[in-house]
Design an enzyme around this catalytic site. Structure first.
Site, PDB file in Angstrom:
ATOM      1  N   TYR A   1     -11.568   2.828  10.322  1.00  0.00           N
ATOM      2  CA  TYR A   1     -12.780   2.968   9.064  1.00  0.00           C
ATOM      3  C   TYR A   1     -12.999   1.813   8.308  1.00  0.00           C
ATOM      4  O   TYR A   1     -14.012   1.940   7.397  1.00  0.00           O
ATOM      5  CB  TYR A   1     -12.559   4.325   8.352  1.00  0.00           C
ATOM      6  CG  TYR A   1     -11.252   4.552   7.694  1.00  0.00           C
ATOM      7  CD1 TYR A   1     -11.151   3.916   6.298  1.00  0.00           C
ATOM      8  CD2 TYR A   1     -10.172   5.216   8.115  1.00  0.00           C
ATOM      9  CE1 TYR A   1      -9.879   3.951   5.815  1.00  0.00           C
ATOM     10  CE2 TYR A   1      -8.979   5.393   7.415  1.00  0.00           C
ATOM     11  CZ  TYR A   1      -8.868   4.915   6.381  1.00  0.00           C
ATOM     12  OH  TYR A   1      -7.702   4.854   5.452  1.00  0.00           O
ATOM     13  N   LYS A   2     -12.395   0.703   8.342  1.00  0.00           N
ATOM     14  CA  LYS A   2     -12.500  -0.344   7.385  1.00  0.00           C
ATOM     15  C   LYS A   2     -13.419  -1.479   7.998  1.00  0.00           C
ATOM     16  O   LYS A   2     -14.432  -0.940   8.004  1.00  0.00           O
ATOM     17  CB  LYS A   2     -11.255  -0.925   6.459  1.00  0.00           C
ATOM     18  CG  LYS A   2     -10.472   0.165   5.909  1.00  0.00           C
ATOM     19  CD  LYS A   2      -9.196  -0.261   5.484  1.00  0.00           C
ATOM     20  CE  LYS A   2      -8.480   0.816   4.518  1.00  0.00           C
ATOM     21  NZ  LYS A   2      -7.164   0.644   4.176  1.00  0.00           N
TER      22      LYS A   2
ATOM     23  N   PHE B   1       0.941  -1.206  -0.001  1.00  0.00           N
ATOM     24  CA  PHE B   1      -0.156   0.157  -0.012  1.00  0.00           C
ATOM     25  C   PHE B   1       0.918   1.281  -0.106  1.00  0.00           C
ATOM     26  O   PHE B   1       1.747   1.238   0.628  1.00  0.00           O
ATOM     27  CB  PHE B   1      -1.154   0.047   1.135  1.00  0.00           C
ATOM     28  CG  PHE B   1      -2.003   1.103   1.028  1.00  0.00           C
ATOM     29  CD1 PHE B   1      -3.224   0.769   0.494  1.00  0.00           C
ATOM     30  CD2 PHE B   1      -1.787   2.412   1.561  1.00  0.00           C
ATOM     31  CE1 PHE B   1      -4.201   1.734   0.381  1.00  0.00           C
ATOM     32  CE2 PHE B   1      -2.707   3.182   1.381  1.00  0.00           C
ATOM     33  CZ  PHE B   1      -4.156   2.831   0.858  1.00  0.00           C
TER      34      PHE B   1
ATOM     35  N   ARG C   1     -12.641  -4.757  -7.185  1.00  0.00           N
ATOM     36  CA  ARG C   1     -12.356  -5.250  -5.852  1.00  0.00           C
ATOM     37  C   ARG C   1     -13.616  -5.301  -5.246  1.00  0.00           C
ATOM     38  O   ARG C   1     -14.291  -4.192  -5.245  1.00  0.00           O
ATOM     39  CB  ARG C   1     -11.421  -4.318  -5.167  1.00  0.00           C
ATOM     40  CG  ARG C   1     -10.763  -4.925  -4.005  1.00  0.00           C
ATOM     41  CD  ARG C   1      -9.727  -3.986  -3.545  1.00  0.00           C
ATOM     42  NE  ARG C   1     -10.241  -2.735  -3.078  1.00  0.00           N
ATOM     43  CZ  ARG C   1      -9.816  -1.860  -1.738  1.00  0.00           C
ATOM     44  NH1 ARG C   1      -8.502  -2.243  -1.532  1.00  0.00           N
ATOM     45  NH2 ARG C   1     -10.235  -0.718  -1.606  1.00  0.00           N
TER      46      ARG C   1
ATOM     47  N   ASP D   1       0.908  -4.138   8.989  1.00  0.00           N
ATOM     48  CA  ASP D   1      -0.314  -3.476   8.811  1.00  0.00           C
ATOM     49  C   ASP D   1      -1.325  -4.228   8.581  1.00  0.00           C
ATOM     50  O   ASP D   1      -1.435  -4.839   7.732  1.00  0.00           O
ATOM     51  CB  ASP D   1       0.168  -2.486   7.616  1.00  0.00           C
ATOM     52  CG  ASP D   1      -0.992  -1.412   7.169  1.00  0.00           C
ATOM     53  OD1 ASP D   1      -2.063  -1.778   7.707  1.00  0.00           O
ATOM     54  OD2 ASP D   1      -0.773  -0.450   6.654  1.00  0.00           O
TER      55      ASP D   1
HETATM   56  C1  LIG Z   1      -6.296   1.886   3.817  1.00  0.00           C
HETATM   57  C2  LIG Z   1      -4.984   1.460   4.237  1.00  0.00           C
HETATM   58  C3  LIG Z   1      -4.197   2.679   4.817  1.00  0.00           C
HETATM   59  C4  LIG Z   1      -4.676   4.092   5.008  1.00  0.00           C
HETATM   60  O1  LIG Z   1      -3.941   4.904   5.922  1.00  0.00           O
HETATM   61  P1  LIG Z   1      -4.513   6.187   6.328  1.00  0.00           P
HETATM   62  O2  LIG Z   1      -3.423   6.831   6.926  1.00  0.00           O
HETATM   63  O3  LIG Z   1      -5.611   5.775   6.955  1.00  0.00           O
HETATM   64  O4  LIG Z   1      -4.741   6.856   4.961  1.00  0.00           O
HETATM   65  C5  LIG Z   1      -2.664   2.237   5.041  1.00  0.00           C
HETATM   66  N1  LIG Z   1      -2.383   1.124   4.841  1.00  0.00           N
HETATM   67  C6  LIG Z   1      -3.040   0.228   4.313  1.00  0.00           C
HETATM   68  C7  LIG Z   1      -2.425  -1.156   3.969  1.00  0.00           C
HETATM   69  C8  LIG Z   1      -4.154   0.307   3.814  1.00  0.00           C
HETATM   70  O5  LIG Z   1      -5.056  -0.734   3.523  1.00  0.00           O
END
Ligand SMILES: *Cc1c(COP(=O)(O)O)cnc(C)c1O
Length: 407
Positions: free
Chosen positions: A219-220, A125, A366, A194
């Protein structure tokens, strides 16, 4: 048995079929994007109304003590802990995932003096890798991308930490957390996991795999609302030895002593920086409570059944799309990703017809299966609609090809 009949039978046998009532979802929408923004729990709006009008409007500044606002980062963290296999004092809710990655990268570097390389994967990511590049630009670290497997082969005496995403955001492929953690630690480095695409949907056992550090999104699958605070995990054995590079007053041992010299708070609290966002934390707590009430084992079991059903139905109904998620349930997260050259336009056409998934560059469609509120009938409806949109080329319209700011 037809896929439609199978979906009906699976829904009838689903112990979580009534859990959808815990969420506010529009009747005419099939929501397959809870891996990007979880749905709104029914408990959230009344709680936020109370925090705003009661605790803030009437309680005013007294609520930091009277409503225990000041303890919310630790309190919500303690509730997230059992969902990820951690103890309550190992998790805290704060900042964004990006910021927490930065803090933990620095913490890992301070635990491994003399080593300055951070290993990650190409295609991880983006924010994760960008954070490493930010540290490298300050001369504090060096980035190494592991182009091949196993990851541990890229870990030598220069490597302080390995930063990996457990469930890959594009493919949904899960790393073997226990094996990777052990192999990296055997070479003297630390691992930062992560968990953004796994917390709340997949079984996790951070303490059981002897994890060092972890972060994840609120938020997921935790349903904390847009921009919800993230969480951060530090194994108890590391907490006394790490420093927070964003050494703000909320991580101080005595914030209201207003001393000139920074002294870190004991335990996980030192990972706080500034004033906690109370509205966001209150909403996150509702999302976490909702997930905890259903239980990760039941959610994870349903997630495997849902993704398995969806993949079989796709293979049997839409042969022109290629599935890029693992066929075996063991290394598969709670999502299914499909490849098609017109993925973006197809995604837009589906959304126009009430099936919300998302698109990831360059050609990935997705679909997230949040087991708490997605049913087997929803999965089948998405497959049927996808087949119809592709066969009838309903996506082949110029307005479906115009890229929106957020995809
Ligand atoms: C969604 C996601 C993020 C998002 O990070 P934010 O700081 O909330 O924008 C980071 N890492 C992964 C692997 C994600 O899927």
């Amino acid at each position: 048995m037809s896929f439609a009949d199978e979906a009906r039978a699976l829904d009838a046998a689903d112990p979580l079929r009534s859990a959808r009532d815990l969420f506010v979802l529009p009747e005419d929408v099939t929501y397959l994007d809870g891996n990007s923004l979880g749905a709104l729990p029914r408990a959230t709006a009344p709680r936020i109304a109370d925090v705003v009008t009661g605790q803030w409007g009437t309680g005013l500044i007294r609520s930091w003590n009277d409503a225990h606002w000041i303890d919310l980062p630790q309190g919500v963290g303690a509730k997230i802990a059992p969902l990820i296999g951690a103890r309550p004092n190992e998790v805290i809710a704060c900042d964004s995932t990006s910021v927490n990655i930065y803090k933990l990268l620095c913490a890992a570097l301070t635990l491994r003096p003399g080593r300055r390389v951070i290993v990650s994967e190409p295609g991880n990511f983006p924010t994760d890798i960008y954070m490493v590049q930010g540290l490298a630009a300050l001369g504090l670290a060096e980035q190494r991308l592991a182009r091949g497997n196993p990851i541990a082969d890229f870990v030598d005496d220069d490597v302080a930490a390995v930063l990996l995403t457990h469930a890959h955001y594009k493919s949904g492929r899960l790393h073997d957390m226990a094996a990777v953690t052990a192999a990296v630690q055997a070479r003297g480095a630390l691992v930062i996991w992560d968990l953004s695409h796994s917390a709340g949907a997949v079984e996790l056992d951070l303490d059981g795999v002897n994890a060092d550090f972890a972060v994840g999104c609120g938020y997921k699958y935790l349903n904390g609302g847009p921009g919800a605070p993230a969480f951060l995990y530090v194994a108890a054995r590391h907490q006394h030895a790490i420093a927070n590079p964003l050494s703000g007053w909320m991580g101080h041992a005595a914030p209201f002593a207003f001393e000139d010299a920074y002294v870190p708070a004991p335990g996980i609290t030192r990972m706080l920086s500034g004033t906690p966002p109370i509205l966001g934390l209150a909403a996150l707590e509702c999302g976490v409570d909702t997930v905890a009430a259903l239980g990760i084992p039941a959610l994870a079991a349903k997630s495997r059944l849902l993704t398995d059903f969806f993949m079989r139905a796709i293979a049997g109904t839409c042969p022109s799309v290629e599935c890029v998620s693992p066929a075996h349930p063991e290394p598969r997260g709670s999502q299914v990703s499909l490849r098609h050259p017109d993925a973006y336009a197809i995604c837009r056409a589906l959304i126009d017809r009430g099936v919300i998934g998302d698109f990831r560059d360059p050609d990935i469609l997705r679909f997230g299966f949040t087991p708490a509120y997605v049913g087997f009938g929803d999965a089948w409806h998405a497959v049927e609609l996808l087949a119809q949109v592709i066969e009838g080329r309903a996506y082949d319209r110029p307005e479906y090809r115009e890229r929106a700011a957020v995809t």
